[in-house]
Scaffold this active site. Structure first.
Site, PDB file in Angstrom:
ATOM      1  N   HIS A  37      -7.472  -3.155   5.036  1.00 32.14           N
ATOM      2  CA  HIS A  37      -6.922  -1.804   4.851  1.00 32.14           C
ATOM      3  C   HIS A  37      -7.721  -1.055   3.791  1.00 32.14           C
ATOM      4  O   HIS A  37      -8.124   0.095   3.986  1.00 32.14           O
ATOM      5  CB  HIS A  37      -5.447  -1.893   4.442  1.00 32.14           C
ATOM      6  N   ASN A  38      -7.969  -1.703   2.656  1.00 26.56           N
ATOM      7  CA  ASN A  38      -8.679  -1.041   1.572  1.00 26.56           C
ATOM      8  C   ASN A  38     -10.135  -0.758   1.941  1.00 26.56           C
ATOM      9  O   ASN A  38     -10.690   0.269   1.563  1.00 26.56           O
ATOM     10  CB  ASN A  38      -8.605  -1.877   0.300  1.00 26.56           C
ATOM     11  N   SER A  62       0.830  -1.202   0.000  1.00 22.77           N
ATOM     12  CA  SER A  62       0.000   0.000   0.000  1.00 22.77           C
ATOM     13  C   SER A  62       0.864   1.250   0.000  1.00 22.77           C
ATOM     14  O   SER A  62       1.926   1.283   0.604  1.00 22.77           O
ATOM     15  CB  SER A  62      -0.916   0.029   1.224  1.00 22.77           C
ATOM     16  N   GLU A 106     -10.105   2.172   4.056  1.00 27.96           N
ATOM     17  CA  GLU A 106      -9.828   3.293   3.146  1.00 27.96           C
ATOM     18  C   GLU A 106     -11.122   3.781   2.483  1.00 27.96           C
ATOM     19  O   GLU A 106     -11.361   4.991   2.396  1.00 27.96           O
ATOM     20  CB  GLU A 106      -8.819   2.839   2.098  1.00 27.96           C
ATOM     21  N   LYS A 165      -4.489  -6.605   3.866  1.00 35.28           N
ATOM     22  CA  LYS A 165      -4.507  -5.529   2.865  1.00 35.28           C
ATOM     23  C   LYS A 165      -5.943  -5.238   2.423  1.00 35.28           C
ATOM     24  O   LYS A 165      -6.322  -4.078   2.189  1.00 35.28           O
ATOM     25  CB  LYS A 165      -3.663  -5.928   1.651  1.00 35.28           C
TER      26      LYS A 165
END
Length: 485
Positions: free
Chosen positions: A189-190, A131, A193, A186
């Site tokens: 995380h997205n 990222s 986001e 991940k």
């Protein structure tokens, strides 16, 4: 080709691959690069890589021959079939103990499958979240590797050399766990986001349409917020975007079509939450907000037939802006609380030993959701490694409780103005639901039992005992045990 063996190979010289290769070389590693189209390799070697410690390979065979053992190869190609095809072509060329690393945005269940496949061939496999975008890849991304544990000692020196660093100098990279854990983290995380971006956009909409602020005024507000508790990459770039003008003096943000795109990681996060039965309401609304935005032509047509009037917010501007700051921060806490809940549930299902505090540390620098706020999450898990929900940590509990009045005023003001705030309101609803000892699901269970004999539990009997009522006097005693839980 130079006879000197390379430390690592990289396949895929698009934006991320090219910049990650330059990053690795700048840290003293010799990199062998390959691309499906040889022209891209030549252009890279004669361009940005000229005079640097690179080797080019026009075939997979020459790439493999150029690497020191155990061979380490990073794949930075489009997620999906392209990864599977590349693995199938590479595996016969490799030796036991060699390491394949997927650095793309692969679905974590694909990584679980690929880890088993590659390990069955005597090789090691890593699925690593990367990222930080183009700049992060070049200067220091956040890295989230997982897969074959035996691979970590071999790739750790490279990964922790090229990753971002926290303000304290700690590497924003650590081992996430077995098989698909890296790509799963991940994905979370997205998803976070998505939520962070949407609540910022809702705040911007309230400032613009509700308060009538200019771009310059909004840029100043976000600049002020970025100097405090909301210090983060996304607030920082929002400040910059609102202050940016093109050569003609036009505000670029006002020229951009309001139809959001997405590449699927938010949807994957939402589907994972549905699989686990975990309420991911804020991130879910962020995904659906993008879906609604994409129906641009339909919305324009609807606005001509339905009352599209927005009532200006008449309250004191300074107070509303302070309320918006507090609401944004409170909703941000909910977004992370829900994301961590999903990580906790999936870790239990998959038998992963995720280091939740370490994940927050990994996100402190290099990645899109990097913020000072993540240090507070790290400290929460330092205080209690078994923390069930961030909202139960003393620090976060106080932060939300002291902001909820402002948060409610913002949601009420938005509703009265006619400005949609799906994530700000969904996060408030989650807070109210999570702190409720009793919810109306008792009526829902009665309804299910009434029409489908799905049974229910009773508050005066132990959990796990199920009952059925013959509500109409016409039903029998047979129940649908399939839906008891």
């Amino acid at each position: 080709m130079n006879d000197q063996q390379c430390d690592i190979g990289l396949i895929g010289l698009a934006v991320m691959g090219e910049n990650l290769a330059l990053n690795m070389e700048s840290k003293g590693f010799r990199v062998c690069v390959h691309n499906r189209t040889p022209e891209r390799v030549h252009a890279f070697l004669q361009g940005r890589a000229q005079g640097k410690n690179f080797t080019g390979a026009t075939t997979l065979e020459t790439l493999v021959d150029a690497l020191s053992t155990p061979r380490k190869i990073i794949l930075l190609v489009k997620a999906g079939q392209a990864v599977d095809e590349l693995i199938d072509r590479l595996a016969p060329l490799l030796s036991p103990g060699d390491i394949l690393i997927d650095g793309g945005n692969s679905l974590y269940t694909d990584t679980i499958r690929r880890t088993r496949q590659v390990e069955s061939q005597g090789l090691l496999y890593v699925g690593s979240g990367v990222s930080g975008g183009e700049e992060g890849a070049l200067l220091g991304p956040s890295l989230m590797p997982g897969g074959s544990p035996a691979a970590w000692p071999h790739i750790r020196p490279i990964f922790q050399a090229i990753c971002a660093r926290t303000p304290d100098g700690e590497p924003c990279c650590d081992w996430m766990g077995e098989d698909g854990a890296g790509h799963f983290v991940k994905m979370i995380h997205n998803g976070i986001e998505y939520g962070d971006m949407q609540i910022i956009c809702e705040t911007y909409d309230l400032m613009k349409r509700g308060l009538g602020l200019s771009n310059a005024e909004m840029a100043a507000v976000f600049a002020q917020w970025n100097a405090g508790e909301l210090d983060s990459y996304l607030v920082e770039i929002t400040r910059d975007i609102l202050g940016y003008k093109d050569e003609q003096g036009e505000a670029v943000v006002d020229l951009i079509l309001d139809a959001a795109g997405q590449k699927g990681t938010g949807k994957w996060t939402l589907l994972a939450a549905l699989d686990e039965g975990t309420p991911l309401t804020l991130i879910g609304e962020a995904v659906f907000a993008r879906c609604l935005s994409s129906a641009k032509e339909e919305r324009v047509a609807a606005s001509q037939q339905l009352d599209a009037h927005v009532e200006p917010i008449s309250a004191d501007r300074a107070r509303v802006l302070d309320d918006l700051r507090q609401a944004l921060y409170a909703a941000k806490i909910i977004s992370y609380a829900q994301g961590y809940q999903l990580m906790r549930a999936t870790a239990q299902t998959r038998h992963w030993n995720l280091n939740f505090g370490g994940i927050a540390l990994t996100w402190r620098g290099g990645c899109i959701i990097r913020s000072a706020f993540l240090g507070d999450i790290k400290r929460a898990f330092d205080r209690d490694a078994g923390l069930v929900n961030l909202l139960l940590d003393p620090f976060f509990k106080e932060q939300v409780e002291t902001r909820q009045a402002a948060w409610r005023r913002v949601v009420v003001a938005a509703v009265e103005a006619g400005i949609p705030v799906p994530c700000l309101s969904a996060s408030l609803a989650y807070w109210d639901g999570y702190r409720s000892a009793r919810l109306p699901a008792n009526l829902l269970q009665a309804q299910r039992d009434y029409f489908g004999a799905h049974t229910y539990e009773r508050i005066d009997r132990p959990r796990g005992e199920f009952f059925h009522t013959n509500w109409t006097g016409r039903g029998g005693s047979t129940t649908s045990q399939t839906y008891s839980k």
